[in-house]
Design a protein around this motif. Structure first.
Motif, PDB file in Angstrom:
ATOM      1  N   PHE A  92       0.838  -1.210   0.000  1.00 41.12           N
ATOM      2  CA  PHE A  92       0.000   0.000   0.000  1.00 41.12           C
ATOM      3  C   PHE A  92       0.869   1.255   0.000  1.00 41.12           C
ATOM      4  O   PHE A  92       0.549   2.244  -0.671  1.00 41.12           O
ATOM      5  CB  PHE A  92      -0.916  -0.015   1.231  1.00 41.12           C
ATOM      6  N   GLU A  93       1.981   1.207   0.755  1.00 44.28           N
ATOM      7  CA  GLU A  93       2.882   2.359   0.816  1.00 44.28           C
ATOM      8  C   GLU A  93       3.695   2.496  -0.463  1.00 44.28           C
ATOM      9  O   GLU A  93       4.045   3.605  -0.865  1.00 44.28           O
ATOM     10  CB  GLU A  93       3.813   2.238   2.024  1.00 44.28           C
ATOM     11  N   GLN A  94       3.991   1.400  -1.131  1.00 47.25           N
ATOM     12  CA  GLN A  94       4.849   1.445  -2.317  1.00 47.25           C
ATOM     13  C   GLN A  94       4.078   1.812  -3.580  1.00 47.25           C
ATOM     14  O   GLN A  94       4.587   2.537  -4.444  1.00 47.25           O
ATOM     15  CB  GLN A  94       5.507   0.080  -2.532  1.00 47.25           C
ATOM     16  N   GLY A  95       2.868   1.307  -3.722  1.00 48.28           N
ATOM     17  CA  GLY A  95       2.151   1.423  -4.984  1.00 48.28           C
ATOM     18  C   GLY A  95       1.179   2.585  -5.024  1.00 48.28           C
ATOM     19  O   GLY A  95       0.873   3.225  -4.014  1.00 48.28           O
ATOM     20  N   ASP A  96       0.719   2.849  -6.238  1.00 48.44           N
ATOM     21  CA  ASP A  96      -0.315   3.866  -6.462  1.00 48.44           C
ATOM     22  C   ASP A  96      -1.657   3.149  -6.419  1.00 48.44           C
ATOM     23  O   ASP A  96      -2.158   2.656  -7.438  1.00 48.44           O
ATOM     24  CB  ASP A  96      -0.083   4.542  -7.811  1.00 48.44           C
ATOM     25  N   ILE A  97      -2.254   3.071  -5.235  1.00 46.76           N
ATOM     26  CA  ILE A  97      -3.430   2.250  -5.009  1.00 46.76           C
ATOM     27  C   ILE A  97      -4.691   3.108  -5.030  1.00 46.76           C
ATOM     28  O   ILE A  97      -4.795   4.099  -4.300  1.00 46.76           O
ATOM     29  CB  ILE A  97      -3.329   1.492  -3.660  1.00 46.76           C
ATOM     30  N   ASP A  98      -5.652   2.695  -5.865  1.00 47.80           N
ATOM     31  CA  ASP A  98      -6.940   3.391  -5.935  1.00 47.80           C
ATOM     32  C   ASP A  98      -8.030   2.672  -5.145  1.00 47.80           C
ATOM     33  O   ASP A  98      -9.007   3.297  -4.725  1.00 47.80           O
ATOM     34  CB  ASP A  98      -7.385   3.516  -7.400  1.00 47.80           C
ATOM     35  N   LEU A  99      -7.882   1.353  -4.960  1.00 49.42           N
ATOM     36  CA  LEU A  99      -8.913   0.582  -4.261  1.00 49.42           C
ATOM     37  C   LEU A  99      -8.259  -0.623  -3.595  1.00 49.42           C
ATOM     38  O   LEU A  99      -7.289  -1.201  -4.125  1.00 49.42           O
ATOM     39  CB  LEU A  99      -9.995   0.136  -5.252  1.00 49.42           C
TER      40      LEU A  99
END
Length: 472
Positions: free
Chosen positions: A42-49
């Motif tokens: 979650f901290e590393q990626g560009d998470i939308d959902l």
């Protein structure tokens, strides 16, 4: 690149199936089998959902949800729960989850839920962007002017807003903004809202003169299905839409008696009833109204309710006309020139001394709005890097009203000594007004709307004065 989805699921087969299904439909899915691995991704990626299994081996799903919401409250979380865990799913919804699905998961239904959640996320993002853009273009800094008259206006607004921040109970006072057409009444209303404690709530505005009375009532108060011929669906009114924020009613003097009565009840009881409805709804709304008409005269003439007038004018702000703002015309002209020059790619254009002198001398009956339009026209009509007096295309005030004296000096209105043979020095104000109205009507061939524009007043104000003077 598709939108990013983090799937936190400890069942490898299910996680693989969900990932393949969503990857093939344009999403980018990363998977984690534990809460700890999920936090890292979650901290590393560009998470939308986030798709979150509520039964993880290392941490309860509700704790994972709480931590994700803490790190980014805007991200949507869809929970996945097993049979018999409906209560846990309900608790997740209370904790901020967008929705939940139960196992066994139907992939097509999951995809529909993902589409819906991400669609709402995009909508909320767009709404946040437009709200922020609207707020950045509002507030006290937009009330430009170095004159003492504008400094007093800004200070008065600032004082009312500061008092509102300390309000312990009840609703803030209603504000009535008075001023000629083009003086910036809407900007003042926005300053009250976006400088105050309600700046994150809706700012809803309505021009009361723009709609016929039956539509105005429906727009303000809403209606129930079948309330009238075209009411095929239930509709929320603008008063309800402004709950928690500000309702700005421009041209309040143009409202009909029936609407005035409903507005009075709204101000007194803080409740609204939709057209055709039977239930009163409590609303928390800050009311700001504006007018360019002499409401006191309309009250005396029986055309505006006195009780509503006194309810609306708990706080009054009088915006000065541009002719009374010494030095502001030139400053605003330079501001508008820079603004329009950026829009049209004409940086470096400047006013000639003759043009500036003309701007300082003109009385600006249309106020700031007229000045802005004149500057844009001048920029479009010029070809070089200088705007000359001729490019302004200003019609002298003497040509409009038939005055014979010189152009007005900054901050003053020069009045002709006579109009159509009527001696103004004798103090015959009514006779002079009657003569001016007669001249404007003659010039417009009896068109009241055009005559009102010539005189720089509203159509209703002119009609009132025609009746007052008995002009046929």
């Amino acid at each position: 690149m598709g939108q990013g989805i983090l799937l936190i699921e400890d069942e490898e087969v299910l996680a693989g199936n969900i990932k393949r299904y969503l990857d093939r439909r344009g999403y980018e899915v990363v998977t984690a089998g534990t809460a700890v691995e999920g936090f890292r991704l979650f901290e590393q990626g560009d998470i939308d959902l986030v798709l979150l299994d509520l039964n993880l081996p290392d941490l309860h799903g509700l704790k994972v949800l709480e931590e994700i919401r803490r790190r980014d409250p805007r991200v949507k979380v869809v929970c996945v729960t097993g049979n018999g865990s409906v209560q846990v799913a309900v608790d997740a919804m209370k904790g901020g989850a967008y929705d939940y699905v139960t196992k066994p998961v139907v992939l097509s239904e999951l995809k529909l839920l993902v589409d819906k959640a991400l669609g709402q996320e995009r909508l909320e993002g767009a709404l946040s962007y437009y709200n922020a853009r609207e707020a950045s273009g509002s507030g006290l800094p937009t009330l430009l002017g170095a004159s003492s008259a504008m400094a007093q206006v800004r200070e008065r607004i600032r004082a009312v807003v500061e008092a509102e921040r300390g309000l312990i109970e009840g609703s803030p006072p209603a504000v009535l903004i008075r001023g000629e057409t083009g003086t910036g009444k809407e900007l003042a209303a926005r300053a009250f809202h976006f400088e105050g404690p309600r700046k994150d709530a809706p700012f809803i505005e309505l021009n009361c003169s723009a709609l016929p009375v039956h539509l105005l009532e429906s727009e303000l108060f809403g209606h129930e299905r079948g309330a009238f011929t075209d009411a095929k669906e239930r509709k929320m009114g603008l008063v309800e839409a402004a709950h928690g924020g500000t309702l700005f009613l421009d041209e309040i003097g143009d409202t009909e008696p029936g609407v005035q009565l409903k507005l009075l009840k709204l101000l007194e009881d803080r409740t609204v009833r939709r057209v055709g409805g039977v239930r009163d709804r409590v609303v928390d709304v800050r009311f700001i109204s504006a007018t360019n008409q002499p409401l006191e005269e309309l009250v005396r003439a029986g055309r505006f309710r006195s009780d509503l007038y006194y309810r609306l004018r708990v706080v009054t702000i009088d915006l000065p006309p541009l002719r009374a703002r010494s030095g502001d015309a030139e400053m605003l002209a330079e501001h508008f020139l820079a603004l329009h020059a950026r829009r049209y790619g004409r940086q470096g254009v400047r006013f000639s001394e003759g043009a500036l002198a003309r701007i300082r001398a003109h009385p600006w009956p249309g106020n700031v709005r007229e000045l802005r339009n004149v500057v844009e026209q001048a920029l479009l009509c010029s070809r070089g890097d200088r705007i000359e007096e001729a490019h302004l295309g200003i019609t002298p005030a003497s040509d409009i009203l038939g005055a014979t004296g010189p152009a007005a000096a900054p901050g003053r209105i020069e009045v002709a000594q006579s109009v159509n043979g009527t001696d103004l020095a004798a103090g015959a104000l009514d006779d002079a007004e009657r003569a001016l109205i007669g001249r404007a009507l003659a010039q417009s061939k009896g068109n009241v709307t055009q005559a009102a524009k010539i005189l720089g007043i509203s159509r209703d104000t002119l009609r009132y004065r025609i009746e007052k003077h008995g002009i046929a």
